[in-house]
Design an enzyme around this catalytic site. Structure first.
Site, PDB file in Angstrom:
ATOM      1  N   HIS A 269       5.446  -6.326   4.322  1.00 38.75           N
ATOM      2  CA  HIS A 269       4.002  -6.395   4.481  1.00 38.75           C
ATOM      3  C   HIS A 269       3.300  -5.249   3.749  1.00 38.75           C
ATOM      4  CE1 HIS A 269       0.287  -7.518   6.150  1.00 38.75           C
ATOM      5  NE2 HIS A 269       0.217  -6.625   7.109  1.00 38.75           N
ATOM      6  N   CYS A 270       4.086  -4.322   3.139  1.00 39.24           N
ATOM      7  CA  CYS A 270       3.443  -3.118   2.599  1.00 39.24           C
ATOM      8  C   CYS A 270       3.475  -3.031   1.072  1.00 39.24           C
ATOM      9  CB  CYS A 270       4.100  -1.875   3.196  1.00 39.24           C
ATOM     10  SG  CYS A 270       3.887  -1.773   4.981  1.00 39.24           S
ATOM     11  N   LEU A 271       4.682  -2.853   0.504  1.00 41.03           N
ATOM     12  CA  LEU A 271       4.753  -2.515  -0.926  1.00 41.03           C
ATOM     13  C   LEU A 271       4.152  -3.565  -1.863  1.00 41.03           C
ATOM     14  CD1 LEU A 271       8.140  -0.607  -1.301  1.00 41.03           C
ATOM     15  CD2 LEU A 271       5.876   0.239  -0.731  1.00 41.03           C
ATOM     16  N   ASP A 274      -0.125  -3.238  -0.496  1.00 39.09           N
ATOM     17  CA  ASP A 274      -0.983  -2.050  -0.390  1.00 39.09           C
ATOM     18  C   ASP A 274      -1.523  -1.552  -1.735  1.00 39.09           C
ATOM     19  OD1 ASP A 274      -0.220  -2.382   2.190  1.00 39.09           O
ATOM     20  OD2 ASP A 274       0.993  -0.566   2.327  1.00 39.09           O
TER      21      ASP A 274
END
Ligand SMILES: NC(=O)c1ccc[n+]([C@@H]2O[C@H](COP(=O)([O-])OP(=O)(O)OC[C@H]3O[C@@H](n4cnc5c(N)ncnc54)[C@H](O)[C@@H]3O)[C@@H](O)[C@H]2O)c1
Length: 432
Positions: A269-271, A274
């Protein structure tokens, strides 16, 4: 008693909105630290599971949940009215991208609206969801200030980036240093007192915008370096060089080099998400974030590279992708977690299926996968499953997988993670 004194004496009641990978460990940590905690989530299933004393994420055990429920300090609920009892609220809702690749802060807006509806006394509001610089003061603050409410009088507002690394046994909620930046000085002070109760090391910064940017720098740093090493891996493949040997040797340099490793693509869900929040915000300021866009482009070709290289491996064995039995080992986005969000395995499976391959997978953490409407189930890792496969592709290197067993029985293994490092060079192993 003022809010900071209440927080320091642990008389303050804490609410956590969004009980996922980030919110649940935080809620449990506060409850374990003797705070009364309201855990609010829109998922009725999650709340029902928690009420039974059960968990649904790896980093929290059933025992953790049962313990804090048992002493009456954790109240999982779907009811936002419980916010009326809270003195401090932490927002941990998702921040995905829209189909147009723009930030989708609608979950933050929704949570802020619910807080505004239920805000009674002076309250500390902290946003932990990863987002672009300016979200606290441009999006959350105006919602909380509707009517005649004012920051520093009726509420305090801060950002504290979440750095949790699911599955990491060494660093977890309590031991990961926490950066905190308030929209106002008093907000920073209030948030420092809240986190200082449960986190070993808190780091104040000068504003919420700075704190928001810190998180995006951290994840952009990872995404760009992974992009660089993926490009080096593609280059080494052309040159007939072993990228893993090269990184291993470069990592012996005691300064000025930090190893990053190539792989089948970015997930989670991040890299993958974001840095896009940052490039979107930079564009509004007329600035083109070239590294971010380039890294995203390189990282996004990796699943296709894995598919093409699998096709080449099959070809070298006088087989073709169309009709081949491919066993994917590991489909979670990273080692030892069950999260499949943005997992490169999903792209790889889709690409191979479109080429006519028959795909099965084994993942001890993911019993079932919905792949574009097709339901796949994890197959047992048996001698027969391995022997039946024309190629086994290791996409996620879970530590519990029996690699010697795989190498012994599979005719050919394509290892995209260097999980088979200790087996050295073998005829039936091909590395990324
Ligand atoms: N997962 C990670 O490793 C990680 C690490 C650092 C930061 N983050 C960031 O933290 C945030 C949360 O991520 P996550 O992985 O915990 O997501 P998640 O999907 O695991 O959890 C989010 C939870 O919020 C709930 N929710 C959604 N809208 C809600 C609403 N309006 N009210 C109440 N609950 C609501 C969902 O049902 C879900 O349980 C994201 O911004 C993410 O980028 C995640």
């Amino acid at each position: 008693m003022d809010l900071i004194a209440m927080i320091k004496s642990k008389k303050a009641k804490v609410a956590v909105i969004g009980l996922g990978y980030v919110g649940l460990p935080l809620a449990v940590e506060y409850a374990k630290a003797d705070f009364e905690v309201f855990g609010i989530d829109i998922s009725k299933d999650k709340i029902a599971t928690l009420k039974k004393g059960k968990t649904y994420i790896e980093d929290i055990t059933d025992q953790d949940v049962a313990e804090v429920l048992g002493v009456g300090r954790f109240h999982p609920t779907c009811d936002y009215k419980e916010l009326q009892k809270a003195d401090a609220v932490i927002i941990c809702v998702p921040t995905p991208l829209r189909k147009t690749m723009d930030p989708d802060v609608s979950f933050i807006v929704d949570a802020s609206e619910r807080i505004a509806e239920n805000l009674k006394g002076p309250m500390l509001v902290v946003l932990e969801s990863t987002t672009y610089p300016g979200t606290c003061d441009e999006v959350v603050q105006p919602i909380l200030e509707r009517g005649d409410r004012k920051i520093d009088r009726d509420f305090f507002l801060a950002f504290s980036p979440e750095r949790i690394d699911p599955g990491n046994k060494r660093f977890y909620t309590k031991t990961i240093p926490k950066v905190i930046g308030g929209v106002t000085k008093k907000s920073t002070e209030a948030a420092l007192s809240l986190y200082g109760n449960v986190i070993e090391n808190v780091i104040p910064v000068s504003s919420a915008r700075v704190a928001e940017m810190v998180k995006l720098l951290e994840n952009t740093f990872r995404s760009v370096n992974i992009g660089l090493v993926n490009e080096i891996a593609l280059m080494c493949d052309r040159m007939g060089l072993d990228v893993w040997e090269i990184i291993g040797a470069a990592a012996t340099k005691p300064f000025g080099f930090m190893p990053f490793y190539p792989g089948p693509g970015l997930g989670g869900h991040c890299l993958p998400i974001d840095p896009i929040y940052l490039s979107w915000k930079a564009k509004i300021h007329g600035f083109e974030a070239r590294f971010i866009d380039l890294a995203a482009r390189v990282n996004s070709v990796m699943p296709k590279y894995v598919m093409n290289k699998t096709a080449k491996i099959l070809n070298d064995h006088r087989k073709c992708m169309n009709g081949a039995n491919i066993l994917i080992l590991g489909i979670a986005y990273k080692r030892d977690v069950s999260d499949v969000r943005e997992s490169p395995a999903i792209d790889i499976i889709g690409l191979m299926k479109r080429m006519g391959a028959k795909i099965s997978y084994h993942d001890p953490f993911v019993p079932r996968l919905n792949e574009e409407g097709d339901i796949l189930h994890s197959v047992p890792l048996t001698k027969e499953t391995l022997k039946r496969s024309d190629c086994v592709v290791i996409v996620t290197d879970h530590s519990s997988l029996d690699y010697p067993f795989v190498v012994e029985h599979a005719s050919i293994v394509f290892d995209t993670r260097n999980a088979l490092k200790k087996f050295g060079k073998r005829q039936n192993i091909v590395r990324l």
